[in-house]
Design a protein around this motif. Sequence first.
Motif, PDB file in Angstrom:
ATOM      1  N   ILE A  84       0.849  -1.185   0.000  1.00 59.67           N
ATOM      2  CA  ILE A  84       0.000   0.000   0.000  1.00 59.67           C
ATOM      3  C   ILE A  84       0.889   1.240   0.000  1.00 59.67           C
ATOM      4  O   ILE A  84       2.054   1.175   0.385  1.00 59.67           O
ATOM      5  N   PRO A  85       0.373   2.382  -0.441  1.00 60.59           N
ATOM      6  CA  PRO A  85       1.197   3.598  -0.423  1.00 60.59           C
ATOM      7  C   PRO A  85       1.375   4.142   0.995  1.00 60.59           C
ATOM      8  O   PRO A  85       0.458   4.088   1.804  1.00 60.59           O
ATOM      9  N   SER A  86       2.575   4.625   1.286  1.00 53.62           N
ATOM     10  CA  SER A  86       2.864   5.339   2.534  1.00 53.62           C
ATOM     11  C   SER A  86       3.254   6.759   2.135  1.00 53.62           C
ATOM     12  O   SER A  86       4.323   6.979   1.563  1.00 53.62           O
ATOM     13  N   TYR A  87       2.363   7.691   2.407  1.00 58.28           N
ATOM     14  CA  TYR A  87       2.540   9.064   1.948  1.00 58.28           C
ATOM     15  C   TYR A  87       3.409   9.875   2.890  1.00 58.28           C
ATOM     16  O   TYR A  87       3.420   9.647   4.092  1.00 58.28           O
ATOM     17  N   LEU A  88       4.116  10.845   2.298  1.00 59.00           N
ATOM     18  CA  LEU A  88       4.872  11.805   3.096  1.00 59.00           C
ATOM     19  C   LEU A  88       3.886  12.620   3.910  1.00 59.00           C
ATOM     20  O   LEU A  88       2.865  13.068   3.402  1.00 59.00           O
ATOM     21  N   ASN A  89       4.212  12.803   5.185  1.00 57.64           N
ATOM     22  CA  ASN A  89       3.367  13.555   6.100  1.00 57.64           C
ATOM     23  C   ASN A  89       4.268  14.576   6.769  1.00 57.64           C
ATOM     24  O   ASN A  89       4.794  14.328   7.835  1.00 57.64           O
ATOM     25  N   GLY A  90       4.470  15.697   6.116  1.00 61.29           N
ATOM     26  CA  GLY A  90       5.426  16.670   6.635  1.00 61.29           C
ATOM     27  C   GLY A  90       6.823  16.270   6.223  1.00 61.29           C
ATOM     28  O   GLY A  90       7.154  16.260   5.057  1.00 61.29           O
ATOM     29  N   GLN A  91       7.649  15.845   7.169  1.00 58.39           N
ATOM     30  CA  GLN A  91       9.021  15.486   6.861  1.00 58.39           C
ATOM     31  C   GLN A  91       9.297  13.999   7.014  1.00 58.39           C
ATOM     32  O   GLN A  91      10.441  13.575   6.962  1.00 58.39           O
ATOM     33  N   SER A  92       8.275  13.188   7.221  1.00 65.33           N
ATOM     34  CA  SER A  92       8.463  11.743   7.307  1.00 65.33           C
ATOM     35  C   SER A  92       7.265  11.060   6.665  1.00 65.33           C
ATOM     36  O   SER A  92       6.356  11.717   6.175  1.00 65.33           O
ATOM     37  N   TRP A  93       7.260   9.736   6.676  1.00 56.78           N
ATOM     38  CA  TRP A  93       6.182   8.990   6.060  1.00 56.78           C
ATOM     39  C   TRP A  93       5.206   8.523   7.120  1.00 56.78           C
ATOM     40  O   TRP A  93       5.590   8.144   8.220  1.00 56.78           O
ATOM     41  N   ASP A  94       3.928   8.509   6.753  1.00 60.59           N
ATOM     42  CA  ASP A  94       2.887   8.038   7.654  1.00 60.59           C
ATOM     43  C   ASP A  94       2.801   6.520   7.516  1.00 60.59           C
ATOM     44  O   ASP A  94       2.337   6.007   6.506  1.00 60.59           O
ATOM     45  N   VAL A  95       3.286   5.798   8.523  1.00 64.88           N
ATOM     46  CA  VAL A  95       3.254   4.332   8.510  1.00 64.88           C
ATOM     47  C   VAL A  95       2.260   3.802   9.545  1.00 64.88           C
ATOM     48  O   VAL A  95       2.254   2.613   9.835  1.00 64.88           O
ATOM     49  N   SER A  96       1.398   4.674  10.049  1.00 72.19           N
ATOM     50  CA  SER A  96       0.459   4.274  11.100  1.00 72.19           C
ATOM     51  C   SER A  96      -0.600   3.302  10.593  1.00 72.19           C
ATOM     52  O   SER A  96      -1.147   2.532  11.373  1.00 72.19           O
ATOM     53  N   ASP A  97      -0.906   3.305   9.300  1.00 72.54           N
ATOM     54  CA  ASP A  97      -1.944   2.427   8.761  1.00 72.54           C
ATOM     55  C   ASP A  97      -1.387   1.173   8.099  1.00 72.54           C
ATOM     56  O   ASP A  97      -2.126   0.451   7.439  1.00 72.54           O
ATOM     57  N   LEU A  98      -0.103   0.895   8.247  1.00 68.56           N
ATOM     58  CA  LEU A  98       0.469  -0.267   7.573  1.00 68.56           C
ATOM     59  C   LEU A  98      -0.132  -1.577   8.067  1.00 68.56           C
ATOM     60  O   LEU A  98      -0.414  -2.471   7.269  1.00 68.56           O
ATOM     61  N   GLY A  99      -0.292  -1.727   9.371  1.00 67.23           N
ATOM     62  CA  GLY A  99      -0.816  -2.981   9.897  1.00 67.23           C
ATOM     63  C   GLY A  99       0.023  -4.153   9.417  1.00 67.23           C
ATOM     64  O   GLY A  99       1.219  -4.210   9.646  1.00 67.23           O
ATOM     65  N   VAL A 117      13.489   1.251  -4.853  1.00 63.01           N
ATOM     66  CA  VAL A 117      12.122   1.021  -4.391  1.00 63.01           C
ATOM     67  C   VAL A 117      12.225   0.735  -2.893  1.00 63.01           C
ATOM     68  O   VAL A 117      12.922  -0.195  -2.489  1.00 63.01           O
ATOM     69  N   VAL A 118      11.548   1.519  -2.071  1.00 67.89           N
ATOM     70  CA  VAL A 118      11.652   1.343  -0.624  1.00 67.89           C
ATOM     71  C   VAL A 118      10.302   0.902  -0.061  1.00 67.89           C
ATOM     72  O   VAL A 118       9.290   1.574  -0.251  1.00 67.89           O
ATOM     73  N   LEU A 119      10.331  -0.253   0.625  1.00 67.17           N
ATOM     74  CA  LEU A 119       9.145  -0.775   1.301  1.00 67.17           C
ATOM     75  C   LEU A 119       9.393  -0.776   2.803  1.00 67.17           C
ATOM     76  O   LEU A 119      10.452  -1.206   3.256  1.00 67.17           O
ATOM     77  N   ALA A 120       8.412  -0.297   3.554  1.00 65.62           N
ATOM     78  CA  ALA A 120       8.499  -0.269   5.013  1.00 65.62           C
ATOM     79  C   ALA A 120       7.478  -1.239   5.578  1.00 65.62           C
ATOM     80  O   ALA A 120       6.424  -1.475   4.975  1.00 65.62           O
ATOM     81  N   GLY A 121       7.798  -1.797   6.731  1.00 67.29           N
ATOM     82  CA  GLY A 121       6.865  -2.695   7.400  1.00 67.29           C
ATOM     83  C   GLY A 121       7.192  -2.778   8.876  1.00 67.29           C
ATOM     84  O   GLY A 121       8.323  -2.537   9.292  1.00 67.29           O
ATOM     85  N   HIS A 122       6.186  -3.144   9.648  1.00 62.98           N
ATOM     86  CA  HIS A 122       6.370  -3.276  11.093  1.00 62.98           C
ATOM     87  C   HIS A 122       6.880  -4.671  11.445  1.00 62.98           C
ATOM     88  O   HIS A 122       6.460  -5.659  10.863  1.00 62.98           O
ATOM     89  N   VAL A 123       7.784  -4.752  12.422  1.00 62.24           N
ATOM     90  CA  VAL A 123       8.182  -6.032  13.015  1.00 62.24           C
ATOM     91  C   VAL A 123       7.143  -6.403  14.062  1.00 62.24           C
ATOM     92  O   VAL A 123       6.713  -7.541  14.168  1.00 62.24           O
ATOM     93  N   GLU A 124       6.742  -5.401  14.836  1.00 58.63           N
ATOM     94  CA  GLU A 124       5.714  -5.590  15.858  1.00 58.63           C
ATOM     95  C   GLU A 124       4.764  -4.411  15.801  1.00 58.63           C
ATOM     96  O   GLU A 124       5.195  -3.260  15.694  1.00 58.63           O
ATOM     97  N   MET A 125       3.480  -4.707  15.866  1.00 55.25           N
ATOM     98  CA  MET A 125       2.486  -3.640  15.823  1.00 55.25           C
ATOM     99  C   MET A 125       2.267  -3.087  17.229  1.00 55.25           C
ATOM    100  O   MET A 125       2.694  -3.690  18.212  1.00 55.25           O
ATOM    101  N   SER A 126       1.612  -1.959  17.310  1.00 49.23           N
ATOM    102  CA  SER A 126       1.452  -1.271  18.595  1.00 49.23           C
ATOM    103  C   SER A 126       0.693  -2.103  19.629  1.00 49.23           C
ATOM    104  O   SER A 126       0.886  -1.924  20.817  1.00 49.23           O
ATOM    105  N   ASP A 127      -0.139  -3.039  19.172  1.00 48.50           N
ATOM    106  CA  ASP A 127      -0.884  -3.878  20.124  1.00 48.50           C
ATOM    107  C   ASP A 127      -0.131  -5.158  20.495  1.00 48.50           C
ATOM    108  O   ASP A 127      -0.653  -6.015  21.185  1.00 48.50           O
ATOM    109  N   PHE A 133       6.935  -7.686   8.845  1.00 49.85           N
ATOM    110  CA  PHE A 133       8.366  -7.977   8.769  1.00 49.85           C
ATOM    111  C   PHE A 133       8.883  -8.669  10.036  1.00 49.85           C
ATOM    112  O   PHE A 133      10.080  -8.655  10.314  1.00 49.85           O
ATOM    113  N   ALA A 134       8.005  -9.337  10.788  1.00 50.93           N
ATOM    114  CA  ALA A 134       8.418 -10.022  12.018  1.00 50.93           C
ATOM    115  C   ALA A 134       9.426 -11.132  11.738  1.00 50.93           C
ATOM    116  O   ALA A 134      10.264 -11.440  12.580  1.00 50.93           O
ATOM    117  N   THR A 135       9.371 -11.729  10.557  1.00 49.53           N
ATOM    118  CA  THR A 135      10.271 -12.847  10.218  1.00 49.53           C
ATOM    119  C   THR A 135      11.402 -12.422   9.287  1.00 49.53           C
ATOM    120  O   THR A 135      12.088 -13.272   8.724  1.00 49.53           O
TER     121      THR A 135
END
Length: 186
Positions: A84-99, A117-127, A133-135
């Motif tokens: 999914i797209p991660s949009y620039l939000n000011g000076q960084s990217w909004d990754v809050s909706d990555l899940g 090509v840069v892809l971001a992902g969470h190792v652990e989510m906030s919950d 990217f846990a593995t």
Amino acid sequence: MYRQGRAGIGLTTAVLLGLIAGVLYLLYDNWPRAQIELSPTALPSATFLPPATSTVPAPTSLPREITDGARFVAPTAGINTRIIPSYLNGQSWDVSDLGTYAGHLQGTAWINQPGNVVLAGHVEMSDGRSGVFATIQELALGDPLIIIQDGREHLYTVTEFRTVPPNDLTVLYPTPIRRLTLITCS
């Protein structure tokens, strides 16, 4: 005949001028600035609807996101997820909706062009649940990484692992060659 009254006025004036200067600095420092893209990648532009009184017909659909239908697969690590797209939000990217999805960082290259090509992902989510990217630590040099879109597979190979401080953005810089960079928190 001392002029003590004027010394008090001078101090008051200096304090007022200091306060005004402080407020002006805060306004200047927080004034919205233009976004700076990290690469000259052509991104889809927004579609604006014409005014109600216009005779120009309204567009029937919005432009397609460059990531529409794209998937990221890392077979060795058992990762198979939507991009999914991660949009620039000011000076960084909004990754809050990555899940559990991988996010393509706006402003970086895409699979149909040379570059990083840069892809971001969470190792652990906030919950506390495992992120996409846990593995990622299960990847080894030479392992395949695949981006699939519109029935076409774009194959990449793991060539390097690197840990950088959070403020080191050099791994996101554009490159003259095709490159896929996966980025996450440790």
